[in-house]
Scaffold this motif. Sequence first.
Motif, PDB file in Angstrom:
ATOM      1  N   LEU A  11     -11.831  -0.800  -6.159  1.00 15.22           N
ATOM      2  CA  LEU A  11     -10.560  -0.714  -6.871  1.00 15.22           C
ATOM      3  C   LEU A  11      -9.849   0.567  -6.460  1.00 15.22           C
ATOM      4  N   VAL A  12      -8.578   0.434  -6.110  1.00 17.02           N
ATOM      5  CA  VAL A  12      -7.804   1.592  -5.690  1.00 17.02           C
ATOM      6  C   VAL A  12      -6.375   1.437  -6.189  1.00 17.02           C
ATOM      7  N   GLN A  13      -5.699   2.552  -6.406  1.00 14.84           N
ATOM      8  CA  GLN A  13      -4.304   2.501  -6.820  1.00 14.84           C
ATOM      9  C   GLN A  13      -3.402   2.241  -5.616  1.00 14.84           C
ATOM     10  N   ALA A  14      -2.247   1.696  -5.895  1.00 17.60           N
ATOM     11  CA  ALA A  14      -1.270   1.459  -4.830  1.00 17.60           C
ATOM     12  C   ALA A  14      -0.990   2.776  -4.094  1.00 17.60           C
ATOM     13  N   GLY A  15      -0.918   2.657  -2.761  1.00 16.18           N
ATOM     14  CA  GLY A  15      -0.728   3.838  -1.930  1.00 16.18           C
ATOM     15  C   GLY A  15      -2.020   4.463  -1.459  1.00 16.18           C
ATOM     16  N   GLY A  16      -3.126   4.026  -2.014  1.00 16.48           N
ATOM     17  CA  GLY A  16      -4.420   4.585  -1.653  1.00 16.48           C
ATOM     18  C   GLY A  16      -5.008   3.941  -0.410  1.00 16.48           C
ATOM     19  N   SER A  17      -6.244   4.336  -0.111  1.00 15.47           N
ATOM     20  CA  SER A  17      -6.921   3.875   1.105  1.00 15.47           C
ATOM     21  C   SER A  17      -8.330   3.395   0.793  1.00 15.47           C
ATOM     22  N   LEU A  18      -8.794   2.473   1.608  1.00 10.61           N
ATOM     23  CA  LEU A  18     -10.176   2.018   1.578  1.00 10.61           C
ATOM     24  C   LEU A  18     -10.615   1.743   3.004  1.00 10.61           C
ATOM     25  N   TYR A  37     -10.673 -11.336   7.464  1.00 13.42           N
ATOM     26  CA  TYR A  37      -9.793 -12.308   6.832  1.00 13.42           C
ATOM     27  C   TYR A  37      -9.807 -12.014   5.344  1.00 13.42           C
ATOM     28  N   ARG A  38      -8.813 -12.519   4.633  1.00  8.86           N
ATOM     29  CA  ARG A  38      -8.785 -12.314   3.191  1.00  8.86           C
ATOM     30  C   ARG A  38      -8.287 -13.562   2.483  1.00  8.86           C
ATOM     31  N   GLN A  39      -8.723 -13.657   1.228  1.00  8.36           N
ATOM     32  CA  GLN A  39      -8.315 -14.795   0.408  1.00  8.36           C
ATOM     33  C   GLN A  39      -8.005 -14.303  -0.988  1.00  8.36           C
ATOM     34  N   ALA A  40      -6.747 -14.452  -1.367  1.00  6.96           N
ATOM     35  CA  ALA A  40      -6.315 -14.095  -2.713  1.00  6.96           C
ATOM     36  C   ALA A  40      -6.463 -15.318  -3.616  1.00  6.96           C
ATOM     37  N   ASN A  83      -4.789   1.683   4.785  1.00  7.95           N
ATOM     38  CA  ASN A  83      -3.989   2.751   4.198  1.00  7.95           C
ATOM     39  C   ASN A  83      -2.757   2.172   3.536  1.00  7.95           C
ATOM     40  N   SER A  84      -2.125   2.975   2.709  1.00  3.43           N
ATOM     41  CA  SER A  84      -0.889   2.554   2.020  1.00  3.43           C
ATOM     42  C   SER A  84      -1.063   1.180   1.379  1.00  3.43           C
ATOM     43  N   LEU A  85      -2.133   1.029   0.656  1.00  2.00           N
ATOM     44  CA  LEU A  85      -2.445  -0.273   0.072  1.00  2.00           C
ATOM     45  C   LEU A  85      -1.417  -0.677  -0.980  1.00  2.00           C
ATOM     46  N   LYS A  86      -1.174  -1.971  -1.033  1.00  2.00           N
ATOM     47  CA  LYS A  86      -0.213  -2.547  -1.967  1.00  2.00           C
ATOM     48  C   LYS A  86      -0.932  -3.541  -2.879  1.00  2.00           C
ATOM     49  N   PRO A  87      -0.387  -3.797  -4.061  1.00  2.00           N
ATOM     50  CA  PRO A  87      -1.011  -4.788  -4.943  1.00  2.00           C
ATOM     51  C   PRO A  87      -1.199  -6.146  -4.259  1.00  2.00           C
ATOM     52  N   GLU A  88      -0.294  -6.499  -3.374  1.00  2.47           N
ATOM     53  CA  GLU A  88      -0.416  -7.792  -2.686  1.00  2.47           C
ATOM     54  C   GLU A  88      -1.548  -7.826  -1.660  1.00  2.47           C
ATOM     55  N   GLN A 114     -20.315 -12.453   3.265  1.00  2.00           N
ATOM     56  CA  GLN A 114     -20.251 -12.987   1.908  1.00  2.00           C
ATOM     57  C   GLN A 114     -18.958 -12.592   1.191  1.00  2.00           C
ATOM     58  N   GLY A 115     -18.238 -11.645   1.720  1.00  2.00           N
ATOM     59  CA  GLY A 115     -16.975 -11.224   1.127  1.00  2.00           C
ATOM     60  C   GLY A 115     -17.127  -9.979   0.279  1.00  2.00           C
ATOM     61  N   THR A 116     -16.092  -9.170   0.258  1.00  3.41           N
ATOM     62  CA  THR A 116     -16.059  -7.971  -0.580  1.00  3.41           C
ATOM     63  C   THR A 116     -14.687  -7.897  -1.252  1.00  3.41           C
ATOM     64  N   GLN A 117     -14.696  -7.596  -2.543  1.00  2.09           N
ATOM     65  CA  GLN A 117     -13.455  -7.599  -3.318  1.00  2.09           C
ATOM     66  C   GLN A 117     -12.690  -6.297  -3.114  1.00  2.09           C
ATOM     67  N   VAL A 118     -11.401  -6.440  -2.835  1.00  3.76           N
ATOM     68  CA  VAL A 118     -10.483  -5.303  -2.793  1.00  3.76           C
ATOM     69  C   VAL A 118      -9.409  -5.555  -3.851  1.00  3.76           C
ATOM     70  N   THR A 119      -9.269  -4.616  -4.781  1.00  6.15           N
ATOM     71  CA  THR A 119      -8.280  -4.730  -5.835  1.00  6.15           C
ATOM     72  C   THR A 119      -7.385  -3.506  -5.801  1.00  6.15           C
ATOM     73  N   VAL A 120      -6.080  -3.746  -5.699  1.00  9.77           N
ATOM     74  CA  VAL A 120      -5.102  -2.658  -5.649  1.00  9.77           C
ATOM     75  C   VAL A 120      -4.256  -2.736  -6.914  1.00  9.77           C
TER      76      VAL A 120
END
Length: 122
Positions: A11-18, A37-40, A83-88, A114-120
């Motif tokens: 979990l990261v805030q918008a504008g952050g990095s992972l 790849y990603r799946q929302a 970088n510069s992560l967005k909620p989308e 298996q996938g890893t969750q990224v939440t912005v």
Amino acid sequence: QVQLVESGGGLVQAGGSLRLSCAASGSILSINAMGWYRQAPGKQRELVATITNGDSTNYADSVKGRFTISRDNAKNTVYLQMNSLKPEDTAVYYCNANHIVDSSGSYYSSYWGQGTQVTVSS
């Protein structure tokens, strides 16, 4: 047998990095291309970025200039610096490796992690 193990989501805030990592294990001789790849929720899985064993890269337009894919062939590992992560960008991120040859000469067309969750958060 080949396995892909991802790490680095969170979990990261918008504008952050992972930074995501994906290590391929097994008696691997070569991997042609690796990628992310990603799946929302409620959406189809989509390409984020790919990299060949010659370091040619390809990015989705939505992440160009913000994400960087790289790989360490000696470790059979691919990375995604975000970088510069967005909620989308919130999604489950999946690692992919294709055209794999192992030490016994066996060929595998494609493997997925298996996938890893990224939440912005906004």
